[in-house]
Structures are given as structure tokens and as C-alpha cells.
Design a protein around this motif. Structure first.
Motif, PDB file in Angstrom:
ATOM      1  N   SER A   1      38.628  42.013  34.362  1.00  0.00           N
ATOM      2  CA  SER A   1      39.840  42.560  33.756  1.00  0.00           C
ATOM      3  C   SER A   1      40.009  43.952  34.342  1.00  0.00           C
ATOM      4  CB  SER A   1      39.702  42.604  32.231  1.00  0.00           C
ATOM      5  OG  SER A   1      39.514  41.311  31.714  1.00  0.00           O
ATOM      6  N   SER A   2      40.581  44.006  35.531  1.00  0.00           N
ATOM      7  CA  SER A   2      40.461  45.219  36.322  1.00  0.00           C
ATOM      8  C   SER A   2      41.768  45.977  36.514  1.00  0.00           C
ATOM      9  CB  SER A   2      39.888  44.866  37.698  1.00  0.00           C
ATOM     10  OG  SER A   2      40.671  43.864  38.294  1.00  0.00           O
ATOM     11  N   LEU A   3      42.806  45.660  35.748  1.00  0.00           N
ATOM     12  CA  LEU A   3      44.074  46.354  35.928  1.00  0.00           C
ATOM     13  C   LEU A   3      43.902  47.870  35.814  1.00  0.00           C
ATOM     14  CD1 LEU A   3      46.472  44.005  33.919  1.00  0.00           C
ATOM     15  CD2 LEU A   3      46.260  44.200  36.401  1.00  0.00           C
ATOM     16  N   SER A   4      43.070  48.298  34.887  1.00  0.00           N
ATOM     17  CA  SER A   4      42.880  49.735  34.688  1.00  0.00           C
ATOM     18  C   SER A   4      42.103  50.384  35.819  1.00  0.00           C
ATOM     19  CB  SER A   4      42.136  49.974  33.364  1.00  0.00           C
ATOM     20  OG  SER A   4      40.846  49.384  33.418  1.00  0.00           O
ATOM     21  N   TYR A   5      41.499  49.548  36.680  1.00  0.00           N
ATOM     22  CA  TYR A   5      40.720  50.097  37.783  1.00  0.00           C
ATOM     23  C   TYR A   5      41.566  50.317  39.044  1.00  0.00           C
ATOM     24  CZ  TYR A   5      36.245  49.451  35.417  1.00  0.00           C
ATOM     25  OH  TYR A   5      35.194  49.544  34.545  1.00  0.00           O
ATOM     26  N   LEU A   6      42.790  49.820  39.046  1.00  0.00           N
ATOM     27  CA  LEU A   6      43.590  49.914  40.263  1.00  0.00           C
ATOM     28  C   LEU A   6      43.752  51.358  40.752  1.00  0.00           C
ATOM     29  CD1 LEU A   6      46.447  47.309  39.710  1.00  0.00           C
ATOM     30  CD2 LEU A   6      44.526  47.170  41.295  1.00  0.00           C
ATOM     31  N   LYS A   7      43.875  52.277  39.813  1.00  0.00           N
ATOM     32  CA  LYS A   7      44.080  53.668  40.209  1.00  0.00           C
ATOM     33  C   LYS A   7      42.849  54.277  40.871  1.00  0.00           C
ATOM     34  CE  LYS A   7      42.811  55.348  35.576  1.00  0.00           C
ATOM     35  NZ  LYS A   7      43.266  56.081  34.386  1.00  0.00           N
ATOM     36  N   ARG A   8      41.682  53.630  40.718  1.00  0.00           N
ATOM     37  CA  ARG A   8      40.447  54.188  41.285  1.00  0.00           C
ATOM     38  C   ARG A   8      40.300  53.877  42.768  1.00  0.00           C
ATOM     39  NH1 ARG A   8      35.217  52.805  38.019  1.00  0.00           N
ATOM     40  NH2 ARG A   8      34.457  54.361  39.489  1.00  0.00           N
ATOM     41  N   PHE A   9      40.913  52.762  43.214  1.00  0.00           N
ATOM     42  CA  PHE A   9      40.671  52.307  44.572  1.00  0.00           C
ATOM     43  C   PHE A   9      41.813  52.700  45.509  1.00  0.00           C
ATOM     44  CE2 PHE A   9      38.318  49.125  41.997  1.00  0.00           C
ATOM     45  CZ  PHE A   9      37.046  49.439  42.444  1.00  0.00           C
ATOM     46  N   PRO A  10      41.488  53.307  46.641  1.00  0.00           N
ATOM     47  CA  PRO A  10      42.519  53.651  47.630  1.00  0.00           C
ATOM     48  C   PRO A  10      42.924  52.406  48.415  1.00  0.00           C
ATOM     49  CG  PRO A  10      40.363  54.333  48.422  1.00  0.00           C
ATOM     50  CD  PRO A  10      40.152  53.789  47.035  1.00  0.00           C
ATOM     51  N   ILE A  11      43.900  51.647  47.896  1.00  0.00           N
ATOM     52  CA  ILE A  11      44.341  50.421  48.540  1.00  0.00           C
ATOM     53  C   ILE A  11      45.856  50.449  48.711  1.00  0.00           C
ATOM     54  CG2 ILE A  11      42.414  49.053  47.691  1.00  0.00           C
ATOM     55  CD1 ILE A  11      44.219  47.921  45.542  1.00  0.00           C
ATOM     56  N   HIS A  12      46.359  49.552  49.583  1.00  0.00           N
ATOM     57  CA  HIS A  12      47.797  49.484  49.849  1.00  0.00           C
ATOM     58  C   HIS A  12      48.440  48.228  49.264  1.00  0.00           C
ATOM     59  CE1 HIS A  12      46.012  51.842  53.204  1.00  0.00           C
ATOM     60  NE2 HIS A  12      47.093  52.582  53.071  1.00  0.00           N
ATOM     61  N   GLU A  13      47.657  47.183  49.117  1.00  0.00           N
ATOM     62  CA  GLU A  13      48.231  45.885  48.812  1.00  0.00           C
ATOM     63  C   GLU A  13      47.378  45.141  47.794  1.00  0.00           C
ATOM     64  OE1 GLU A  13      49.855  43.122  52.080  1.00  0.00           O
ATOM     65  OE2 GLU A  13      47.866  42.281  51.650  1.00  0.00           O
ATOM     66  N   LEU A  14      48.043  44.344  46.985  1.00  0.00           N
ATOM     67  CA  LEU A  14      47.355  43.518  46.000  1.00  0.00           C
ATOM     68  C   LEU A  14      47.814  42.070  46.190  1.00  0.00           C
ATOM     69  CD1 LEU A  14      46.854  44.358  42.266  1.00  0.00           C
ATOM     70  CD2 LEU A  14      47.824  42.159  42.899  1.00  0.00           C
ATOM     71  N   LYS A  15      46.835  41.151  46.328  1.00  0.00           N
ATOM     72  CA  LYS A  15      47.156  39.741  46.520  1.00  0.00           C
ATOM     73  C   LYS A  15      46.816  38.971  45.247  1.00  0.00           C
ATOM     74  CE  LYS A  15      46.729  37.854  50.555  1.00  0.00           C
ATOM     75  NZ  LYS A  15      46.168  37.246  51.798  1.00  0.00           N
ATOM     76  N   ILE A  16      47.838  38.373  44.631  1.00  0.00           N
ATOM     77  CA  ILE A  16      47.637  37.601  43.407  1.00  0.00           C
ATOM     78  C   ILE A  16      47.051  36.248  43.779  1.00  0.00           C
ATOM     79  CG2 ILE A  16      48.757  36.570  41.406  1.00  0.00           C
ATOM     80  CD1 ILE A  16      50.882  38.734  41.588  1.00  0.00           C
ATOM     81  N   ASP A  17      45.949  35.898  43.169  1.00  0.00           N
ATOM     82  CA  ASP A  17      45.265  34.653  43.505  1.00  0.00           C
ATOM     83  C   ASP A  17      46.138  33.441  43.190  1.00  0.00           C
ATOM     84  OD1 ASP A  17      42.568  33.392  44.277  1.00  0.00           O
ATOM     85  OD2 ASP A  17      43.034  32.400  42.370  1.00  0.00           O
ATOM     86  N   ARG A  18      45.969  32.397  44.031  1.00  0.00           N
ATOM     87  CA  ARG A  18      46.791  31.188  43.907  1.00  0.00           C
ATOM     88  C   ARG A  18      46.645  30.504  42.548  1.00  0.00           C
ATOM     89  NH1 ARG A  18      46.522  28.543  48.233  1.00  0.00           N
ATOM     90  NH2 ARG A  18      45.350  30.078  49.444  1.00  0.00           N
ATOM     91  N   SER A  19      45.516  30.709  41.876  1.00  0.00           N
ATOM     92  CA  SER A  19      45.290  30.058  40.582  1.00  0.00           C
ATOM     93  C   SER A  19      46.308  30.482  39.531  1.00  0.00           C
ATOM     94  CB  SER A  19      43.868  30.344  40.083  1.00  0.00           C
ATOM     95  OG  SER A  19      43.677  31.736  39.883  1.00  0.00           O
ATOM     96  N   PHE A  20      46.907  31.667  39.690  1.00  0.00           N
ATOM     97  CA  PHE A  20      47.869  32.151  38.706  1.00  0.00           C
ATOM     98  C   PHE A  20      49.266  31.567  38.935  1.00  0.00           C
ATOM     99  CE2 PHE A  20      44.565  35.412  38.716  1.00  0.00           C
ATOM    100  CZ  PHE A  20      44.353  35.578  37.362  1.00  0.00           C
TER     101      PHE A  20
END
Length: 610
Positions: A514-533
Motif C-alpha cells: 500500500s505504497s501511495l504515500s511513498y510516491l513522494k519519496r522516490f525520484p521517478i518519472h512514470e508509474l505503470k499500473i499493473d494489468r491485474s487492475f
């Protein structure tokens, strides 16, 4: 003339072997007075009183471990059983004379270097010369002088300790080496057979170490191995390693360095193999914190295989194979751990060994190729990038998909050279596209082992420079669980990677934490939503709400969102409504060869440098 020569040889022997060794010299040889007194001393003499007197003299010098043998016919059997550090041997005995025992000792492959001090009441030079020719180490005249006895025993043991240090101990870690491991293991197996005991062997493999060694060089690698040996040694407890009933256990070593990045641990009388769980857990615990590689923090995850005698194997070779196989299985999930051997595991290991050899040849022999799955902009329907996916094509033309060999590559460490090949090949193709004026993103997956072995930043830098590509068109895809495994270390590595220019994508988002709150911690550009959703997104309000929340939150953090596994128009229409940025999936295209992809890029595809 012959008598003078004999006297001279005896004098030379006494001058060399009987040399007084001062305490500083003992320390230089790697031993001290205390360690010498832990030696096992065996006496073979038909005069029990003589042996008791000598024992009293030596106990006065703090020696503690003795084996007294009055019946010389039992001498060889007891020598093999107890493996003493030194033998005091009388010459003139009924049943079996000392000369014959000396000859048998020197002819025995495991005992030929055993120090033997001859006890003799003869002053005849010829007798001493005969003993010397048969391999005697030193002489003591009867009746024995207590001071001379202590001196001769002390010096002989010190010389043996020095010889053993050179022959049987690793110069770097000071741990016993493979030669001594095999000798001790054979002896313990014999002992276990005689006493109907259990023996447990732990084989410890250091994952990622070879890559670290190649990255940092031999000097830093030596420092790392020394740190590792110290940590593992620190968590050993005497009760783990040596059982009751071994009188000379104080001189036995437990942890062995059997190869550059492999260690073995012997537990000679552990009642049940399951008891090794606590020991393995302690080893894993002390290895959790990072090691210092010349100022750089690196993580090393050991894989521990546990096998027991006689439950798993009834001979030395098979026992080692069982422990090594269990160690390989422990590394199956990529971050080490421990695993027990089983017969089923053995069959699986043999199959994996064959496939590992084939995969190794595939990596080295041009059997790998890349397929590319287009990444499409939701609004325009144009290809804005591709994801590079590796395939293995055997010489007979059979195509093997990643789910059949990537787990094996992860387990065996081949994921490192495999991942390196993928990165370099993808960048080479990216360079060709850029030369043609095609400016798209090329995404490459990064495994957990690649990310954690300390070599990734160097590899990316070197590849970008050697291929001459514009770094901002390379995307490195890392799984959510990989980043969460060690968040602080992950952030540091990500910052180093971003400084080189490529984009960072979090793959399989939502599957592990349950990592939504962790997004601000990581220096990333893109988020890929898994196919299961996306499976139920068109008819399940909860699934739709969840994907909507992911897209909204990602946009709030200024992240581009990619939906994976889009298979129909209804899913795409809903993603359009939810303002998803990009998508991948069979609805647009399966992964395809670069030849099939080319027309898509030239006809209505991207052009112009972004």
C-alpha cells in the motif's frame, strides 16, 4: 665416519626442531601459549607409569587434552580416531614396536605430517638415525626431563601450527581453507558413523560478490571478504558448532572459506538439522546491514543450504552436493535466505543445472534477441515508446519466453549478464533509431539483483557513453517491490541514475504494497499500473475507482501514468475518460521483432527530436 655423519644429522635435527621459540616468535607464527595448550597429545608407551608422569609434567604447563595408549596394537586405530596434534611414541614395546607404528603413520595419507617425538632410552646414534630416516620429528631420552619435555612439545606444536597456517588456512580471512574443510568433514563423517551421530553442513554462497569484485577491484574485494568473515564468525556459538563428547573440540574450527565467495560451516553433533535454522537466521541477521566498500555502502545477501548426514547423504561428496544444491534453491527468490535439502530438490537442481548451462551458452553465444512492445499515447494513438523484452531462441529455432528462464537467471545470478546484454542491445537499437531521426522512449527492465549489486550505475553510464545515445530517451523500469525492499538505499541509487539522464519508471504498481504515500519519496518519472487492475475495470466500480485514484494521485505528483495489459476498446475508452497518459497491451500490439515494428514507426510514427 658413518657414526660421525649420523651424529651430525641428529645434531642438525635437534638444532632445528629443538630450537627455543620465544613468545614474540610464536605470535609471529600465528599462535600463542594458550592456543598451544589446547592441543591433543597422544602417548603410546607400554609403561603406564611413564605416561602418567609425563602427563603430570605437561599438565603443569597447562596442557589439557591427552590420550594415553598402553597397548601398542591399538595405536593406529586410536590415532585415526582422535587425530592428535602430536604423538609421543616409545620405541621398545611388545605387540607392535614403535618403529612399525612410525612407519604406518608416515604411510597414512591423513597422518603423514603428524609430529612424532620418539621416546628412547638408547643413546645409540644408529637407533636415532633409523628413527630419523623413518620420519621422526624429534627425540626425547628416558628418563624424561620435565623441562626438556615441555620445551620439545611446545616447540614442535609451534612449528606444526605455523605449517598448518600456511597449508590449511586462508591468508586473507585466517579461516581454515578447503583442504582442511575436506579433511575435517571426512573425519567427522567417520566419527558420526562410529557413534551413530548426526552431522549438519551449511553451505554459504555470497550473492552479487563476483560482480562487486569486478566493479571495485581485488583490493576492495579483499576488504569486503574480511568484513564478511568477521561478521559470520562473530555470530557463531560454541554450542552450535561442537557437540558434547568431543574432548578436543577446542582446537577444531567450524567456519571454512572453501572458495572465493563461498563458506562452509560444520556442526558435527547437532541432534537435528532443524536446529540449524537458528544458526542460519543469525548469519542472515548479521549480514543485513551494508558493508563498506571504500566508502560506498554495498549489500550482500547470503544463500545458505543445509544438509545432514546420514539423513540426506551417506558420503562426503554427496553431502556437499546436497548442501550446495540447497544453497542454490535458497537464492531462488533473489535475496538469499536458507533452505533445507530434499530428494525432490535434488532432481530439480539437476534439471536447473542443465538449463543453467544452456542459458549461460545462450548469453555468450548470440541466442538472445529483443522483442519490443509499443507504448502508445492514449489521446493520439501514436507510438511514443517501446518496452524491450528478451527472448531466448535456441539453435533449433525453439523460442523460449521469459517466464521460463528469468526465474532461473535470477536464482543463478545469470540475471546480471543477461540484464547487461538487454541494456546494451536496447541502447544499440535506440542509437540506430536516433540516427534515423526516430526519437522514441526505449524502456528496459531492471531486476532486483541488478539494482542491488552496486554495478548498475556504472553499467548505465558506460553503456550510454559507448552507444552514444541521448540518455533522456532511455527509461529504466523497476518494480514497486524492488524499491520498497530498502527504501533509503533505493532513493540513493535512483538519484545516481537520474543524474545520468534516463527516466525512471515504477513498474507493476499496486501489486506489492500500500505504497501511495511513498510516491513522494522516490525520484521517478512514470508509474505503470499493473494489468491485474484493468481486468474488471469496465464492469467493477471498485476497480474503476481504484485505477482512477492511482491516476489522479500520480498526476498530483507530476508523474506520467501508463496502463499495462489493455486488451479491448472498452478498457481504452475508460482510460481515456480517466485521463490516463499512455497504455500498452495486446489491443494495440503484442511484443514484436524490430523488423515488424519499423513500419509502425515510419508510418504515422514519431519523428523529430523531443
Amino acid at each position: 665416519m658413518e657414526t660421525e655423519q649420523a651424529d651430525q644429522r641428529i645434531l642438525q635435527s635437534e638444532n632445528s626442531d629443538g630450537l627455543l621459540l620465544a613468545k614474540p616468535v610464536l605470535k609471529e607464527l600465528g599462535c600463542d601459549e594458550t592456543s598451544l595448550t589446547q592441543a591433543t597429545i597422544m602417548m603410546v608407551d607400554d609403561e603406564a607409569t611413564t605416561m602418567e608422569i609425563m602427563r603430570a609434567y605437561l599438565e603443569d604447563a597447562d596442557y589439557q587434552h591427552f590420550v594415553l595408549v598402553e597397548d601398542s596394537s591399538l595405536a593406529m586405530e586410536l590415532i585415526e580416531e582422535h587425530r592428535p596434534d602430536i604423538l609421543l611414541l616409545d620405541l621398545m614395546m611388545p605387540n607392535v614396536p614403535g618403529f612399525e607404528i612410525l612407519q604406518q603413520v608416515r604411510n597414512h595419507p591423513k597422518l603423514k605430517h603428524l609430529p612424532v617425538i620418539i621416546l628412547t632410552s638408547s643413546s645409540d646414534a644408529e637407533t636415532k638415525l633409523q628413527a630419523l630416516d623413518r620420519g621422526a620429528t624429534d627425540f626425547l631420552s628416558k628418563p624424561v626431563d620435565p623441562s626438556e619435555l615441555k620445551l620439545r612439545v611446545r616447540n614442535t606444536l609451534a612449528a606444526r601450527a605455523y605449517q598448518n597456517q600456511l597449508a590449511y588456512y586462508d591468508a586473507l580471512t585466517k579461516l581454515p581453507n578447503r583442504s582442511l574443510f575436506l579433511d575435517r568433514l571426512a573425519w567427522f563423517i567417520q566419527r558420526a558413523e562410529r557413534h551413530h551421530e548426526n552431522l549438519v553442513l551449511l553451505h554459504i554462497t555470497l550473492n552479487q560478490f563476483k560482480r562487486l569484485s569486478n566493479t571495485f577491484g581485488p583490493e576492495i574485494s579483499d576488504q569486503l571478504i574480511t568484513q564478511i568473515a568477521e561478521r559470520m564468525s562473530s555470530c557463531m556459538r560454541r554450542s552450535d558448532v561442537f557437540g558434547r563428547g568431543i574432548p578436543d573440540s577446542s582446537e577444531l574450527d567450524s567456519l571454512f572459506r572453501v572458495d572465493g565467495d563461498e563458506f562452509s560451516l560444520l556442526c558435527p553433533t547437532m541432534a537435528h538439522a532443524e536446529h540449524a535454522t537458528k544458526l542460519a537466521s543469525r548469519i542472515l541477521k548479521v549480514m543485513e546491514s551494508p558493508f563498506n566498500a571504500n566508502g560506498t555502502e554495498v549489500y550482500i545477501f547470503p544463500s545458505i543450504g543445509i544438509a545432514s548426514f546420514p539423513a540426506d547423504a551417506e558420503d562426503l561428496t554427496t553431502l556437499i552436493q546436497c548442501a550446495v544444491g540447497a544453497s542454490a534453491q535458497a537464492n531462488f527468490h533473489g535475496k538469499g535466505g536458507f533452505n533445507f535439502y530434499s530428494s525432490e530438490l535434488n532432481s530439480q537442481s539437476l534439471e536447473r543445472l542443465r538449463m543453467e548451462a544452456d542459458l549461460r551458452h545462450a548469453i555468450e553465444g548470440d541466442q538472445l534477441l529483443l522483442y519490443y512492445q509499443p507504448k502508445v499515447e492514449v489521446k493520439s494513438g501514436q507510438i511514443i515508446g517501446v518496452e524491450a523484452l528478451v527472448r531466448w531462441q535456441k539453435p533449433d529455432g525453439t523460442l523460449i519466453f521469459p517466464d521460463q528462464f528469468i526465474p532461473l537467471a535470477e536464482e543463478t545470478g545469470l540475471i546480471i549478464p543477461l540484464g547487461e546484454w538487454v541494456l546494451k542491445e536496447a541502447c544499440a537499437q535506440l542509437a540506430r533509431w536516433q540516427a534515423e531521426g526516430i526519437w522514441i522512449q526505449v524502456a528496459v527492465n531492471v531486476s532486483a539483483k541488478q539494482f542491488n549489486d552496486g554495478y548498475l550505475v556504472h553499467l548505465v553510464r558506460e553503456t550510454l557513453e559507448s552507444k552514444g545515445v541521448d540518455a533522456k530517451h532511455l527509461t529504466l523500469e523497476l518494480t514497486e517491490s524492488l524499491l520498497m525492499g530498502n527504501a533509503e538505499q533505493a532513493v540513493e541509487t535512483l538519484n545516481h541514475l537520474m543524474a545520468l539522464g534516463p527516466k525512471i519508471s515504477m513498474d507493476d504498481f499496486g501489486t506489492g504494497y500500500s505504497s501511495l504515500s511513498y510516491l513522494k519519496r522516490f525520484p521517478i518519472h512514470e508509474l505503470k499500473i499493473d494489468r491485474s487492475f484493468l481486468i474488471d475495470i469496465t464492469h467493477n466500480p471498485e476497480a474503476r475507482a481504484l485505477v482512477s485514484a492511482m491516476i489522479y494521485l500520480a498526476h498530483e505528483f507530476s508523474l506520467t501514468v501508463v496502463a499495462e495489459g489493455v486488451e479491448n476498446q472498452e478498457q481504452l475508452d475508460l482510460l481515456t475518460t480517466l485521463k490516463c497518459d499512455h497504455y500498452q497491451g495486446y489491443f494495440f500490439s503484442r511484443p514484436i521483432r524490430v523488423e515488424a515494428l519499423a513500419p509502425m514507426l515510419h508510418v504515422g510514427g514519431p519523428s523529430g527530436k523531443a
